[in-house]
Write an enzyme that holds these catalytic residues in place. Structure first.
Site, PDB file in Angstrom:
ATOM      1  N   CYS A  13       0.836  -1.200   0.000  1.00  0.00           N
ATOM      2  CA  CYS A  13       0.000   0.000   0.000  1.00  0.00           C
ATOM      3  C   CYS A  13       0.873   1.253   0.000  1.00  0.00           C
ATOM      4  CB  CYS A  13      -0.894  -0.015   1.250  1.00  0.00           C
ATOM      5  SG  CYS A  13      -1.788   1.520   1.539  1.00  0.00           S
ATOM      6  N   GLY A  14       0.634   2.124  -0.956  1.00  0.00           N
ATOM      7  CA  GLY A  14       1.403   3.360  -1.064  1.00  0.00           C
ATOM      8  C   GLY A  14       1.275   4.252   0.164  1.00  0.00           C
TER       9      GLY A  14
END
Length: 123
Positions: A13-14
């Site tokens: 997840c960024g």
């Protein structure tokens, strides 16, 4: 920072990666808990929710999860049912959650972690 710092993290997840990078930029070396591999138990989640001042529904991830398939969007779904669904599908937890001592926050956007760190340094 004397208080224990934990990030409930998903490395894919960024926002989670950004939050971890901000922690490290501040010189904080958190305990990294990859919640998909090592999900928090109900007691831990209840503690995090209390520290965040949020309800269980507020930290449910809807997109890219079985949220609707499981019928969790229905108003009559109890917290017990939600906790059971999370135990089976930890992807339902929105991320990242960072805890510092007795404080915690859902760090979306990632910059929320700056406020959490500042508050921890003042206490």
């Amino acid at each position: 920072m004397a208080a224990k710092v934990t990030i409930w993290h998903n490395p894919r997840c960024g926002k989670s990666r950004d939050t971890l990078a901000l922690l490290e930029k501040h010189g904080v070396k958190p305990e990294i808990r990859e919640y998909l591999k090592d999900p928090p138990d109900r007691k831990t989640l209840e503690t995090l929710l209390k520290c965040m001042g949020r309800s269980l529904r507020e930290i449910l991830r809807k997109r890219g999860t079985p949220y609707e398939e499981l019928g969790l969007d229905q108003p009559g779904v109890t917290d017990d049912a939600l906790f059971a669904a999370i135990a089976e599908h930890p992807i339902l937890i929105e991320r990242p959650i960072v805890s510092i001592g007795e404080s915690a926050a859902l760090c979306r956007p990632a910059e929320v972690v700056n406020e959490l760190i500042a508050a921890a340094r003042k206490s």
